[in-house]
Design a protein around this motif. Structure first.
Motif, PDB file in Angstrom:
ATOM      1  N   ILE A 100       0.864  -0.938  -0.121  1.00 14.30           N
ATOM      2  CA  ILE A 100      -0.120  -0.041   0.100  1.00 14.30           C
ATOM      3  C   ILE A 100       1.025   1.131  -0.030  1.00 14.30           C
ATOM      4  O   ILE A 100       1.941   1.212   0.537  1.00 14.30           O
ATOM      5  N   ALA A 101       0.530   2.270  -0.762  1.00 10.04           N
ATOM      6  CA  ALA A 101       1.232   3.466  -0.801  1.00 10.04           C
ATOM      7  C   ALA A 101       0.131   4.567  -0.471  1.00 10.04           C
ATOM      8  O   ALA A 101      -0.918   4.446  -0.734  1.00 10.04           O
ATOM      9  N   VAL A 102       0.945   5.470   0.397  1.00 10.03           N
ATOM     10  CA  VAL A 102       0.156   6.560   1.030  1.00 10.03           C
ATOM     11  C   VAL A 102       0.876   7.825   0.613  1.00 10.03           C
ATOM     12  O   VAL A 102       1.890   7.942   0.956  1.00 10.03           O
ATOM     13  N   ARG A 103       0.113   8.860   0.448  1.00  9.54           N
ATOM     14  CA  ARG A 103       0.627  10.239   0.475  1.00  9.54           C
ATOM     15  C   ARG A 103       0.015  11.055   1.456  1.00  9.54           C
ATOM     16  O   ARG A 103      -1.150  11.258   1.537  1.00  9.54           O
ATOM     17  N   MET A 104       0.953  11.329   2.516  1.00  8.20           N
ATOM     18  CA  MET A 104       0.490  12.291   3.731  1.00  8.20           C
ATOM     19  C   MET A 104       0.026  13.552   3.219  1.00  8.20           C
ATOM     20  O   MET A 104       0.540  14.086   2.043  1.00  8.20           O
ATOM     21  N   THR A 105      -0.618  14.078   3.980  1.00 11.76           N
ATOM     22  CA  THR A 105      -1.200  15.485   3.541  1.00 11.76           C
ATOM     23  C   THR A 105      -0.083  16.510   3.382  1.00 11.76           C
ATOM     24  O   THR A 105      -0.406  17.521   2.654  1.00 11.76           O
ATOM     25  N   ASP A 106       1.024  16.416   3.998  1.00  9.31           N
ATOM     26  CA  ASP A 106       2.123  17.288   3.730  1.00  9.31           C
ATOM     27  C   ASP A 106       3.150  16.761   2.468  1.00  9.31           C
ATOM     28  O   ASP A 106       4.076  17.612   2.319  1.00  9.31           O
ATOM     29  N   GLY A 107       2.515  15.912   1.727  1.00 13.20           N
ATOM     30  CA  GLY A 107       3.125  15.513   0.754  1.00 13.20           C
ATOM     31  C   GLY A 107       4.035  14.287   0.673  1.00 13.20           C
ATOM     32  O   GLY A 107       4.528  13.680  -0.276  1.00 13.20           O
ATOM     33  N   ARG A 110       4.808   7.438   1.568  1.00  9.45           N
ATOM     34  CA  ARG A 110       5.154   6.219   2.466  1.00  9.45           C
ATOM     35  C   ARG A 110       4.446   4.802   1.813  1.00  9.45           C
ATOM     36  O   ARG A 110       3.551   4.857   1.304  1.00  9.45           O
ATOM     37  N   GLY A 111       5.295   3.955   1.684  1.00  7.90           N
ATOM     38  CA  GLY A 111       4.835   2.780   1.310  1.00  7.90           C
ATOM     39  C   GLY A 111       5.015   1.476   2.143  1.00  7.90           C
ATOM     40  O   GLY A 111       5.976   1.428   2.931  1.00  7.90           O
ATOM     41  N   LYS A 162       8.497  -1.965   5.012  1.00 10.44           N
ATOM     42  CA  LYS A 162       8.401  -0.929   4.298  1.00 10.44           C
ATOM     43  C   LYS A 162       8.498  -1.330   2.754  1.00 10.44           C
ATOM     44  O   LYS A 162       9.340  -2.276   2.392  1.00 10.44           O
ATOM     45  N   VAL A 163       7.845  -0.496   2.161  1.00 12.30           N
ATOM     46  CA  VAL A 163       8.111  -0.857   0.416  1.00 12.30           C
ATOM     47  C   VAL A 163       8.437   0.776   0.188  1.00 12.30           C
ATOM     48  O   VAL A 163       7.990   1.808   0.567  1.00 12.30           O
TER      49      VAL A 163
END
Ligand code: FES
Length: 212
Positions: A100-107, A110-111, A162-163
């Motif tokens: 799963i990849a996530v883009r935090m609100t500050d940009g 994270r994977g 982590k990825v």
């Protein structure tokens, strides 16, 4: 036997035979319920044994885990773009490896492996939870910190592996490696790529600038 010794015509069943029949019936019911209990216990033991083996397998590394590839994983494009607050499910490094990849609100990107470190359920992104969203495992209410992959709540025993993700200049998101549970992204990359980066201990200084 004289007539006076005849039993009355309406004397009912022989009490001794009735007691024996009742006892036999009780014994049979007891035996049946015992075998039913045994079957039930056997089924429960089999199911819970299977779960325990799965959990032990995940915990001990018998089953395949992220970061255990024998060969360095190839870079893989996972998205053309990922907006802040959004997530994306993909497979990496192999076709069976849920990530799963996530883009935090500050940009920040994270994977992670999307396989829960408790009993291997799928980890989901919950954007509206907490101050920055959370990675959530619905099986036993496990919660992981989306910035670090660390366990924030529930039974998972270890952080998510982590990825390692990078963003290219055109905005596309690429997976370039993995890190085991508890490893930093840099440690994972150095281990997988044989210290080929300048930031690796004793790194060769090869011209590879991709890092998170
Ligand atoms: S499998 Fe994820 S919390 Fe149990």
């Amino acid at each position: 036997m004289s007539l006076t010794e005849q039993p009355p015509a309406d004397s009912g069943p022989d009490p001794d035979r009735t007691d024996a029949a009742h006892q036999a019936l009780r014994d049979r019911i007891a035996a049946d319920s015992l075998s039913t209990r045994r079957d039930y216990l056997r089924i429960v033991a089999t199911v819970s044994g299977g779960l325990a083996v799965g959990g032990i397998g995940v915990a001990s590394g018998i089953l395949h885990r992220h970061g255990d590839s024998a060969t360095p994983p190839e870079p893989k494009k996972v998205a053309d773009r990922l907006q802040p607050g959004e997530s994306l499910a993909f497979r990496y490094p192999g076709d069976e490896d849920r990530a799963i990849a996530v883009r935090m609100t500050d940009g920040t990107l994270r994977g992670y492996s999307a396989v829960c470190t408790h009993l291997a359920c799928a980890v989901l992104w919950r954007k509206e939870r907490g101050s920055e969203g959370e990675l959530y495992c619905p099986c036993h209410e496990g919660i992981f910190d989306p910035r670090t992959g660390g366990v924030a709540q529930g039974p998972p025993p270890r952080p998510l592996p982590k990825v390692v993700l990078i963003e290219r200049i055109d905005g596309s998101v690429w997976a370039i490696g993995t890190a085991r549970s508890g490893e930093s992204a840099e440690e994972g990359l150095c281990r997988e790529q044989d210290n080929a980066f300048r930031f690796c201990p004793g790194g060769t200084g090869a011209e590879r600038s991709e890092r998170t």
